[in-house]
Write an enzyme that holds these catalytic residues in place. Sequence first.
Site, short mmCIF file in Angstrom:
data_model
loop_
_atom_site.label_atom_id
_atom_site.label_comp_id
_atom_site.label_asym_id
_atom_site.label_seq_id
_atom_site.Cartn_x
_atom_site.Cartn_y
_atom_site.Cartn_z
N GLN A 84 0.81 -1.21 0.00
CA GLN A 84 0.00 0.00 0.00
C GLN A 84 0.85 1.27 0.00
OE1 GLN A 84 -3.02 -1.71 3.23
NE2 GLN A 84 -3.74 0.20 2.36
N HIS A 85 0.18 2.37 -0.33
CA HIS A 85 0.66 3.75 -0.15
C HIS A 85 1.75 4.22 -1.12
CE1 HIS A 85 -1.56 3.70 3.58
NE2 HIS A 85 -0.77 2.81 4.13
N ASP A 246 -2.35 -5.06 -0.22
CA ASP A 246 -1.99 -6.36 0.34
C ASP A 246 -2.82 -6.72 1.57
OD1 ASP A 246 -0.75 -4.39 1.88
OD2 ASP A 246 1.28 -5.22 1.66
#
Length: 498
Positions: A84-85, A246
């Site tokens: 992520q991110h 994820d």
Amino acid sequence: MPAQAVVIGVDSSTQSTKAVLADAATGRTLAVGRAAHEVSGEAGARETDPELWWRALCDAVAQALKESGVRPSAVTGIAVAGQQHGLVVLDAQGRPVRPALLWNDTRSAPQAAALARELPGGAREWAERTGSAPVAALTAAKWRLLTEREPRAAAAVAAVRLPHDYLTEKLSGVAATDPGDASGTGWYATATGGYDPELLGLLGLDARLLPEVAPTGGTRIGSLRPAAAEALGLPAGIAVAAGTGDNMAAAVGLGLGGTGLLDHPVLSLGTSGTVYAATRARPVTPALSGFAATDGTYLPLACTLNCTLAVDRIAALLGLGRDAAESGRGVVLLPYLDGERTPDLPGAAGLLTGLRHTTTRQQILGAAYEGAVVTVLRALDEVLTACGLDPAAPGPASLPLRLIGGGARGRYWVETVRRLSGRPLVIPADADLTALGAAALAAAAATGADPVTVARTWSTGSPPPAELPALDRDTETWARVSSEIDTLTRDEGTTATG
């Protein structure tokens, strides 16, 4: 659909890519391919060339196909779950403008703090809009960092993607994301289910640079394009799912969601340590990442930067194997080697206290485990509260903790979590839950089914999980480690404001 339909779930994580080939009817894993990534950077920087992710995906799929002996024509769908991110910025030709800024790049901490101050209601207003207050990991903070430090690179950006978005677009040619991964950007509002125009204006980010948000991670957003099919050795035209982050994919793999388990906590021990649960209640507290799940529910989550990788580093410094640990017995080691996210201490370093002449290396290593586990478990009550539960009530206090990730295969990790949580543990037999969740998304894209329902159906034919009864909680160690965390948090806060 072919008689022996197969789907592919991809887990593109911080350190490596896994590709699971699963039987579309039963979820049985037929093969797993793996390929490593290269992460570069120092002094808080963590970067990777996105093209490495694509090459790793191709290598992992090829390896899995070869190992399984599955005919490529049997594959009906593919989905990607990604870390992520991360901020991926592309030029007009779809090429990376620069290496991706990863979720655990802490250089964006000052930008996160500045963003929190730029809304009238501060961090609370960010949480009410997006589900999360700004922290260094947030994509919005990384975009602000890029525009401030590398304005020429920012000016060349024609598309902004998350890691899984980038790979999904390589597969399908379609710019798409899902609510789950989008909810970790800082510009997607869980309150409205779309991009927040005011926040985009605050960030100077044109909405036209962003992908469309599909209804779920299991939505078919397109088909495998010919160039990608050739690179992967797969037939063109198979279903490509929107995919997700994820953590959201792992939740699907566990059967968590609207048609499955709700309000049941999960602890994932990986590069990072995370605790989360799927719920129908929309989280709005700055203490958590109030993510959307990928199926229309929500996924309140707390993440710590320093987990298995940090403890393995301590073990290497001590010259010990990872299981050669003993209880800290008065020693406290907070293994914040990369700063920390929960608690929000991006500038912190590792802390060791309580040493005596009689202290052994094994006790120091055990203290590192304890520091990492107490850090992530402290957020568990916040997660349960976000689900609308009273953490102290008998029911929520006795809920089993599902333990996943690489650490769930480590004897001493399991022992430490069991001792410090005081909860029964459920350890799923499948070690590749993120990739398996992605495979369920691929099956949903190929058939139109609900992905959580798919995963729940698959789990009925899987080996049963290990179930460990609760132990009396080690309150002495808990109090000792918590006291040091509280002191560090207070001192760091005083330094930041002074």
